[in-house]
Structures are given as structure tokens and as C-alpha cells.
Design an enzyme around this catalytic site. Structure first.
Site, PDB file in Angstrom:
ATOM      1  N   CYS A  83       0.863  -1.186   0.000  1.00  0.00           N
ATOM      2  CA  CYS A  83       0.000   0.000   0.000  1.00  0.00           C
ATOM      3  C   CYS A  83       0.896   1.231   0.000  1.00  0.00           C
ATOM      4  CB  CYS A  83      -0.986  -0.014   1.171  1.00  0.00           C
ATOM      5  SG  CYS A  83      -0.226   0.060   2.801  1.00  0.00           S
ATOM      6  N   ARG A 138      -3.280  -0.515   5.547  1.00  0.00           N
ATOM      7  CA  ARG A 138      -3.922  -1.593   4.783  1.00  0.00           C
ATOM      8  C   ARG A 138      -3.041  -2.823   4.578  1.00  0.00           C
ATOM      9  NH1 ARG A 138      -5.220   2.154  -0.180  1.00  0.00           N
ATOM     10  NH2 ARG A 138      -3.273   3.032   0.648  1.00  0.00           N
ATOM     11  N   ASP A 192      -8.226   3.768   1.424  1.00  0.00           N
ATOM     12  CA  ASP A 192      -7.237   4.181   2.417  1.00  0.00           C
ATOM     13  C   ASP A 192      -7.974   4.713   3.651  1.00  0.00           C
ATOM     14  OD1 ASP A 192      -5.243   5.272   3.899  1.00  0.00           O
ATOM     15  OD2 ASP A 192      -4.363   6.436   2.252  1.00  0.00           O
TER      16      ASP A 192
HETATM   17  P1  4NP Z   1      -1.699   2.882   4.095  1.00  0.00           P
HETATM   18  O1  4NP Z   1      -2.324   4.214   4.677  1.00  0.00           O
HETATM   19  O2  4NP Z   1      -1.188   3.189   2.710  1.00  0.00           O
HETATM   20  O3  4NP Z   1      -2.861   1.947   4.073  1.00  0.00           O
HETATM   21  O4  4NP Z   1      -0.595   2.460   5.039  1.00  0.00           O
HETATM   22  C1  4NP Z   1      -1.600   5.423   4.747  1.00  0.00           C
HETATM   23  C2  4NP Z   1      -0.749   5.633   5.786  1.00  0.00           C
HETATM   24  C3  4NP Z   1      -0.037   6.821   5.872  1.00  0.00           C
HETATM   25  C4  4NP Z   1      -0.205   7.779   4.900  1.00  0.00           C
HETATM   26  C5  4NP Z   1      -1.077   7.551   3.850  1.00  0.00           C
HETATM   27  C6  4NP Z   1      -1.756   6.360   3.767  1.00  0.00           C
HETATM   28  N1  4NP Z   1       0.486   8.993   5.007  1.00  0.00           N
HETATM   29  O5  4NP Z   1       0.238   9.876   4.174  1.00  0.00           O
HETATM   30  O6  4NP Z   1       1.338   9.150   5.889  1.00  0.00           O
END
Ligand code: 4NP
Length: 145
Positions: free
Chosen positions: A7, A13, A117
Site C-alpha cells: 500500500c 492496509r 485508504d
Molecule cells: P496505508 O495508509 O497506505 O494503508 O498504510 C496510509 C498511511 C499513511 C499515509 C497515507 C496512507 N500517510 O500519508 O502518511
């Protein structure tokens, strides 16, 4: 079989998909290795988001010992399947693939759609964890054949 979940941050995720699929594969004695990584490097070395840890725990999975990693091009050789959570992840990972063989390893985790997300919405962690668990069960059935 080695499977990589991808991800953006590798804290919400893909840690769910990583921990749940590894747990289910272990239960079935499949001998699979499941890991995860993020296309972004902001959270490298950090544990999963506590909301994902909690959502996983509520379903009976412990993902708390995972640590975030940044996607590396060496992973195209290392893993048999690279499953990405959304279309941005798909674009970002495919851009790094230099051969058709590597490109073919990369697929959306969901058959037709994206895992939303949940980072900016606390309410999304529970439905996302349930969706990920359901798809992990399907992946076990599909890939064990
Ligand atoms: P992930 O969610 O891609 O599911 O781990 C996110 C976690 C952090 C960020 C964006 C999405 N961020 O911008 O820091």
C-alpha cells in the site's frame, strides 16, 4: 510461495493483509511467506497504525510486531505475487518493473476494486479489516490449488 502486500504507507492496509493472510496460511500449513511494503518511505521502521492493530486484534490477529518497509525493486525477484491495495499503488509499482515477468506478478489485491485508504477516517478501519479478511480467505482458496 512468497506473497507481498503493498500500500502507500505500509502502516494501515497492507499490514492487515500481510498479517491476516500469513495467519490463515499458517493455520492451513501451506508453508507460505507473506510480507508487506509501502510505495512511500515516511513510516519505515514504524509499527502499524494503532487503529489497524486494534481492528486486526478484534478479528483475532496480531499484527503489532510488523515494521514498515519501503518497496524495493529487488522484491520483483523475491516474491511470486505482489498484491497492491489501490490503483495508485498499481501505477507506482508497475513503473518500477523492468520486465514483463515482473509486471505480471503485480495485481490488485481485490479482484475488481480498491481497498479504501482508511488513514484519515477512523470509521473505515473496521470495514477495511473485514474486507481484507474476506479477500484473504479467497486468496487461500485460489492460490492453494
Ligand atoms: P496505508 O495508509 O497506505 O494503508 O498504510 C496510509 C498511511 C499513511 C499515509 C497515507 C496512507 N500517510 O500519508 O502518511
Amino acid at each position: 510461495m512468497k506473497i507481498l502486500m503493498v500500500c502507500l504507507g505500509n502502516i494501515c492496509r497492507s499490514p492487515l493483509a500481510h498479517g491476516i493472510l500469513q495467519h490463515l496460511a499458517n493455520q492451513e500449513n501451506l508453508g507460505w511467506t507473506v510480507h508487506s511494503a509501502g510505495t512511500g518511505d515516511w513510516h519505515v521502521g514504524n509499527p502499524p497504525d494503532r487503529r489497524s492493530v486494534l481492528a486486526a486484534r478484534n478479528l483475532g490477529y496480531d499484527i503489532s510486531t510488523q515494521r514498515a518497509r519501503h518497496f524495493s525493486t529487488s522484491f520483483f525477484e523475491e516474491y511470486d505475487h505482489i498484491l497492491v491495495m489501490d490503483k495508485n499503488n498499481l501505477k507506482d509499482v508497475l513503473q518500477l518493473a523492468e520486465t514483463q515477468e515482473h509486471q505480471q506478478k503485480v495485481k490488485l489485491f481485490l479482484v475488481d476494486g480498491e481497498v479504501t485508504d482508511p488513514y484519515y477516517d477512523n470509521e473505515l478501519f473496521k470495514p477495511v479489516s473485514l474486507q481484507v479478511e474476506q479477500r484473504c480467505k479467497e486468496i487461500i482458496a485460489e492460490l492453494r490449488k
